[in-house]
Design an enzyme around this catalytic site. Structure first.
Site, mmCIF file in Angstrom:
data_model
loop_
_atom_site.group_PDB
_atom_site.id
_atom_site.type_symbol
_atom_site.label_atom_id
_atom_site.label_comp_id
_atom_site.label_asym_id
_atom_site.label_seq_id
_atom_site.Cartn_x
_atom_site.Cartn_y
_atom_site.Cartn_z
ATOM 1 N N ARG A 177 0.851 -1.196 0.000
ATOM 2 C CA ARG A 177 0.000 0.000 0.000
ATOM 3 C C ARG A 177 0.881 1.238 0.000
ATOM 4 O O ARG A 177 1.807 1.343 0.815
ATOM 5 C CB ARG A 177 -0.864 0.068 1.265
ATOM 6 N N HIS A 236 2.742 -3.113 5.304
ATOM 7 C CA HIS A 236 2.180 -3.048 3.942
ATOM 8 C C HIS A 236 2.834 -1.931 3.128
ATOM 9 O O HIS A 236 2.910 -2.008 1.907
ATOM 10 C CB HIS A 236 0.667 -2.811 3.999
ATOM 11 N N ASP A 244 -2.277 -9.676 3.360
ATOM 12 C CA ASP A 244 -3.491 -10.090 4.054
ATOM 13 C C ASP A 244 -4.077 -11.256 3.269
ATOM 14 O O ASP A 244 -4.249 -11.166 2.054
ATOM 15 C CB ASP A 244 -4.498 -8.934 4.112
ATOM 16 N N TYR A 249 -7.544 -10.726 17.097
ATOM 17 C CA TYR A 249 -6.821 -9.444 17.109
ATOM 18 C C TYR A 249 -7.743 -8.417 16.439
ATOM 19 O O TYR A 249 -8.366 -8.747 15.419
ATOM 20 C CB TYR A 249 -5.495 -9.583 16.342
ATOM 21 N N HIS A 267 -9.066 -8.187 12.591
ATOM 22 C CA HIS A 267 -8.442 -9.287 11.843
ATOM 23 C C HIS A 267 -9.253 -10.576 11.925
ATOM 24 O O HIS A 267 -8.700 -11.677 11.902
ATOM 25 C CB HIS A 267 -6.999 -9.519 12.308
ATOM 26 N N ASP A 296 -11.472 -11.278 9.602
ATOM 27 C CA ASP A 296 -11.833 -11.694 8.237
ATOM 28 C C ASP A 296 -10.616 -11.928 7.339
ATOM 29 O O ASP A 296 -10.741 -12.132 6.146
ATOM 30 C CB ASP A 296 -12.778 -10.665 7.595
ATOM 31 N N HIS A 297 -9.421 -11.869 7.917
ATOM 32 C CA HIS A 297 -8.222 -12.206 7.142
ATOM 33 C C HIS A 297 -7.084 -12.499 8.115
ATOM 34 O O HIS A 297 -7.176 -12.178 9.302
ATOM 35 C CB HIS A 297 -7.830 -11.062 6.197
ATOM 36 N N HIS A 308 -3.132 -11.625 8.596
ATOM 37 C CA HIS A 308 -2.063 -10.733 8.133
ATOM 38 C C HIS A 308 -0.717 -11.386 8.451
ATOM 39 O O HIS A 308 -0.496 -11.854 9.570
ATOM 40 C CB HIS A 308 -2.186 -9.377 8.851
HETATM 41 ZN ZN ZN Z 1 -2.375 -6.514 6.932
#
Ligand code: ZN
Length: 258
Positions: free
Chosen positions: A173, A189, A196, A224, A227, A229-230, A232
């Protein structure tokens, strides 16, 4: 890897036919002339050089629990241990020496653009729809190189989870993109150092737990904040350009990852 695939196909075809053609084809040299990088020699402990560094990038995902393979061009015990784990993961003789069979497997896994087979630049580049590697704190080329390292670790993670697809919902990102999505101000990122992940075949907890063995020093998952739904994963310990400490930080309380 196109060249090797064709060569193997040719060998398989020749083996299926009796006759003199077999000897000619089987006598062809071991896999080489890769579109990304070709290793010139067998490597083992004590060697050093650019070829060792290139190898370390490819086996860094086999660092072992809480381990990190230093990408320093020196073939020490941690590189040998990673090569061993790579070899056994792919059914090769696990001797910790990187020779023709190990390189052939890497060529098989490696695309001509240097990304591993199951991940691509377009999956990891700027997450806010613009693509590319600019707009972060590092140069585009340094960011992109970090993304390649991240992808090789992801390839190892994917393998360790039974070679089922992993989906990258966010990779690199830019600073603007990171702000837009509400990422942490010094997020990995920004450096091309994080991904992710989601999966249809594996739970987020399975991903988070396995990542501990695959060279990821940053892991956040279910339990956490933000987090659920994914999962990291990142390489914060190796990042000397950020402001955070070079330590391991894992937190997925619902998965007993901490
Ligand atoms: Zn992340």
């Amino acid at each position: 890897m196109r060249v090797n695939t064709l060569k193997r196909a040719a060998v398989a075809f020749a083996l299926a036919l009796p006759g003199a053609a077999v000897a000619t084809v089987v006598a062809a040299p071991a896999a080489h002339a890769d579109g990304c990088y070709t290793w010139p020699r067998t490597l083992s402990q004590g060697r050093s050089g650019e070829d060792v560094r290139q190898l370390q990038i490819r086996v860094a995902g086999w660092a072992g629990y809480a381990g990190v393979v230093r990408i320093d061009g020196r073939y020490g015990p941690e590189t040998a241990a990673a090569v061993k784990r790579f070899q056994s993961a792919y059914g090769l003789r696990a001797d910790g020496v990187a020779g023709p069979q190990t390189f052939a497997k890497i060529y098989d896994l490696q695309d001509d653009d240097c990304t591993p087979k199951h991940f691509s630049y377009s999956e990891l580049d700027n997450g806010c729809g613009k693509g590319g590697w600019s707009g972060g704190p590092l140069s585009s080329s340094a960011t992109r190189e970090n993304a390649v390292r991240t992808m090789w670790k992801l390839e190892a993670l994917r393998r360790s989870l039974g070679d089922k697809p992993l989906y990258v919902s966010s990779g690199f990102r830019s600073i603007a993109c990171n702000k837009q999505v509400g990422g942490a101000s010094d997020s990995q990122h920004l450096y091309g150092n994080a991904a992710d992940l989601t999966s249809r075949d594996r739970t987020l907890c399975e991903i988070a737990r396995s990542a501990r063995d695959q060279g990821f020093s940053g892991i956040y998952g279910p339990g956490y904040p933000d987090h659920d739904d994914h999962a990291h994963v990142d390489s914060r310990r190796e990042n000397t350009r950020d402001k955070t400490a070079n330590t391991t930080d894992w937190s997925a309380p619902d998965c007993a990852v901490d």
